[in-house]
Design a protein around this motif. Structure first.
Motif, short mmCIF file in Angstrom:
data_model
loop_
_atom_site.label_atom_id
_atom_site.label_comp_id
_atom_site.label_asym_id
_atom_site.label_seq_id
_atom_site.Cartn_x
_atom_site.Cartn_y
_atom_site.Cartn_z
N GLN A 237 20.41 27.37 -51.59
CA GLN A 237 19.43 27.64 -50.54
C GLN A 237 18.92 26.35 -49.95
OE1 GLN A 237 16.34 30.46 -51.29
NE2 GLN A 237 17.55 31.67 -52.72
N ASN A 238 18.73 26.34 -48.64
CA ASN A 238 18.17 25.20 -47.93
C ASN A 238 17.08 25.70 -46.99
OD1 ASN A 238 19.81 22.92 -48.88
ND2 ASN A 238 21.50 23.98 -47.88
N ARG A 239 15.91 25.93 -47.56
CA ARG A 239 14.80 26.46 -46.77
C ARG A 239 14.00 25.32 -46.15
NH1 ARG A 239 12.56 29.98 -51.67
NH2 ARG A 239 13.06 27.97 -52.63
N PRO A 240 13.42 25.51 -44.96
CA PRO A 240 12.62 24.47 -44.31
C PRO A 240 11.45 24.00 -45.16
CG PRO A 240 13.11 26.23 -42.77
CD PRO A 240 13.53 26.72 -44.12
N THR A 241 10.94 24.88 -46.03
CA THR A 241 9.76 24.54 -46.83
C THR A 241 10.11 23.94 -48.19
OG1 THR A 241 9.74 26.83 -47.63
CG2 THR A 241 8.30 26.30 -45.76
N ASP A 242 11.39 23.77 -48.50
CA ASP A 242 11.77 23.20 -49.79
C ASP A 242 11.24 21.78 -49.93
OD1 ASP A 242 13.03 25.45 -50.66
OD2 ASP A 242 15.06 24.75 -50.22
N ALA A 243 10.72 21.45 -51.11
CA ALA A 243 10.15 20.13 -51.36
C ALA A 243 11.25 19.08 -51.55
CB ALA A 243 9.25 20.17 -52.59
N GLU A 244 11.12 17.96 -50.84
CA GLU A 244 12.04 16.83 -50.99
C GLU A 244 11.24 15.55 -51.10
OE1 GLU A 244 15.94 18.55 -48.61
OE2 GLU A 244 14.84 16.84 -47.77
N ILE A 245 11.85 14.52 -51.67
CA ILE A 245 11.19 13.23 -51.81
C ILE A 245 11.61 12.32 -50.67
CG2 ILE A 245 10.90 11.19 -53.27
CD1 ILE A 245 11.28 12.93 -55.68
N HIS A 246 10.63 11.78 -49.98
CA HIS A 246 10.86 10.87 -48.85
C HIS A 246 10.46 9.45 -49.25
CE1 HIS A 246 10.51 9.00 -44.92
NE2 HIS A 246 9.22 8.82 -45.09
N HIS A 247 11.28 8.47 -48.88
CA HIS A 247 10.88 7.07 -49.07
C HIS A 247 9.96 6.67 -47.93
CE1 HIS A 247 14.65 6.89 -51.55
NE2 HIS A 247 13.82 6.23 -52.32
N ILE A 248 8.74 6.26 -48.27
CA ILE A 248 7.76 5.87 -47.25
C ILE A 248 8.32 4.75 -46.39
CG2 ILE A 248 5.45 4.90 -46.89
CD1 ILE A 248 4.67 6.30 -49.57
N VAL A 249 8.83 3.71 -47.01
CA VAL A 249 9.62 2.69 -46.32
C VAL A 249 11.08 2.98 -46.66
CG1 VAL A 249 10.19 0.24 -46.18
CG2 VAL A 249 7.80 0.95 -46.32
N PRO A 250 11.92 3.24 -45.66
CA PRO A 250 13.30 3.65 -45.93
C PRO A 250 14.04 2.65 -46.81
CG PRO A 250 12.77 4.01 -43.63
CD PRO A 250 11.61 3.26 -44.21
N ARG A 251 14.97 3.17 -47.61
CA ARG A 251 15.74 2.33 -48.53
C ARG A 251 16.57 1.29 -47.79
NH1 ARG A 251 16.01 0.46 -52.02
NH2 ARG A 251 17.80 1.00 -53.30
N LYS A 252 17.07 1.63 -46.60
CA LYS A 252 17.86 0.70 -45.79
C LYS A 252 17.17 0.50 -44.45
CE LYS A 252 21.44 0.45 -48.64
NZ LYS A 252 21.91 -0.82 -49.27
N ASP A 253 17.32 -0.71 -43.88
CA ASP A 253 16.76 -0.94 -42.55
C ASP A 253 17.77 -0.51 -41.49
OD1 ASP A 253 18.62 -2.98 -42.34
OD2 ASP A 253 17.15 -4.59 -42.46
N SER A 254 17.47 -0.78 -40.23
CA SER A 254 18.30 -0.27 -39.14
C SER A 254 19.66 -0.96 -39.05
CB SER A 254 17.57 -0.43 -37.80
OG SER A 254 17.21 -1.78 -37.58
N ILE A 255 19.89 -2.03 -39.80
CA ILE A 255 21.20 -2.66 -39.82
C ILE A 255 21.88 -2.51 -41.18
CG2 ILE A 255 20.80 -4.31 -37.96
CD1 ILE A 255 20.02 -6.40 -39.95
N GLY A 256 21.31 -1.64 -42.03
CA GLY A 256 21.95 -1.33 -43.30
C GLY A 256 21.62 -2.26 -44.44
N CYS A 257 20.62 -3.12 -44.28
CA CYS A 257 20.22 -4.03 -45.36
C CYS A 257 19.15 -3.38 -46.24
CB CYS A 257 19.68 -5.33 -44.78
SG CYS A 257 20.93 -6.38 -44.00
N PRO A 258 19.05 -3.80 -47.52
CA PRO A 258 18.02 -3.24 -48.39
C PRO A 258 16.62 -3.43 -47.80
CG PRO A 258 19.60 -4.53 -49.65
CD PRO A 258 19.91 -4.78 -48.20
N CYS A 259 15.81 -2.39 -47.89
CA CYS A 259 14.47 -2.45 -47.28
C CYS A 259 13.46 -1.93 -48.29
CB CYS A 259 14.49 -1.64 -45.99
SG CYS A 259 12.99 -1.72 -44.99
N GLY A 260 13.10 -0.65 -48.25
CA GLY A 260 12.16 -0.10 -49.21
C GLY A 260 12.80 0.06 -50.58
N THR A 261 12.00 0.02 -51.62
CA THR A 261 12.52 0.08 -52.98
C THR A 261 12.37 1.48 -53.58
OG1 THR A 261 10.40 -0.64 -53.88
CG2 THR A 261 12.03 -2.34 -53.39
#
Length: 305
Positions: A237-261
């Motif tokens: 099931q893939n419901r719109p209300t399903d809980a997922e974990i989001h990285h506040i600062v994304p793991r990669k930046d816009s050029i694919g380099c390490p960013c958020g941890t």
């Protein structure tokens, strides 16, 4: 020396894009981002205006945000392959006929990029393609945030006196998680913390069916409504209300380099629908509102004054 016609390159599916979601949210206090090195091949003859059809509009960092135009320029300038960097260099070189490019190795981090000239019919003198760290000003501003999310004080499982008795056996019993599984312990802590409940100790034979957080404040932060109620992710099931974990600062930046941890302090539980809207796009206003809620620029930031 290596050569490749543009036509062959354009017909060659040189990479597949896949989205792999994985979380290992070990806890530390508030922290600064960008700790890992990142080497990219630098395309030449390109600037932000050229990458945006010779328009200067949007070719800058706006305060703490990254404009879509500047992000487009960076994605072309920094490449994982010297071939692609050479093709982009030729494209913006102005004097080429889109037939042949030639890469001549100089050393492990440098190639000479040559391409056929429309003026002479022969190869140009060439431009060096160098593999090096992206410039500080071209890293995404949010990568230099110090972040303290709602789980910053959540402790890791190893050595934790509150580690529930029988936890390893409980995970093994589920059939999908292995004993001493960090991720399972971390997710359990986040879910119960959001519910305002303590993890049972010792653990029962099974957890309540609604072990995910019942609500998320993310919609308040992005200004689109009241806190939303979330549901458990169930197999198939893939419901719109399903809980997922989001990285506040994304793991990669816009050029694919390490960013958020991958830290507890960089984690936020949100709905699958909102997570899909964000797509780790550093130009997304909602993503940056969430980053601004929990993060502040650190002293090494490249932000304009």
């Amino acid at each position: 020396m290596y050569s490749l016609t543009i036509k062959k390159f354009l017909n060659f599916n040189y990479r597949k894009v896949s989205h792999i979601l994985s979380f290992s949210l070990f806890s530390v206090p508030a922290y600064a981002q960008v700790t890992e090195p990142c080497l990219k091949w630098h395309a030449a003859n390109i600037d932000c205006a050229k990458a945006n059809n010779n328009s200067e509009t949007g070719c800058e960092l706006l305060n703490k945000r990254l404009t879509p135009q500047y992000a487009k320029y960076k994605r072309q300038k920094y490449q994982d392959s010297p071939w692609v960097a050479c093709i982009i260099t030729a494209k913006y070189g102005g004097d080429w006929d889109q037939i042949t490019i030639v890469l001549e190795p100089i050393d492990a981090d440098t190639f000479r990029c040559r391409y056929k000239s429309v003026v002479t019919g022969g190869l140009t003198g060439g431009t060096n393609i160098v593999r090096a760290e992206p410039t500080l000003g071209d890293r995404d501003p949010c990568c230099y945030y110090t972040v303290s999310g709602p789980y910053s004080r959540t402790r890791p499982p190893v050595g934790d006196p509150d580690r529930p008795k029988g936890f390893d056996e409980f995970l093994a019993k589920l059939g999908k998680l292995q004993p001493n599984d960090f991720l399972g312990m971390q997710k359990m802590r986040i879910r119960f913390k959001n519910r305002g409940e303590a993890i049972p100790n010792p653990l029962p034979d099974s957890l309540p069916p609604s072990a995910n957080p019942p609500r998320s404040d993310a919609h308040r932060i992005v200004g689109t409504g009241d806190p939303e109620f979330l549901t458990d992710k169930l197999p198939g099931q893939n419901r719109p209300t399903d809980a997922e974990i989001h990285h506040i600062v994304p793991r990669k930046d816009s050029i694919g380099c390490p960013c958020g941890t991958n830290e507890y302090s960089n984690a936020l539980v949100i709905s699958r629908q909102l997570n899909g809207e964000l797509l780790n796009d550093r130009t997304n206003a909602k993503l940056m509102l969430i980053a601004d809620e929990y993060g502040v620029p650190s002293g090494q930031s490249p932000f304009p004054e």
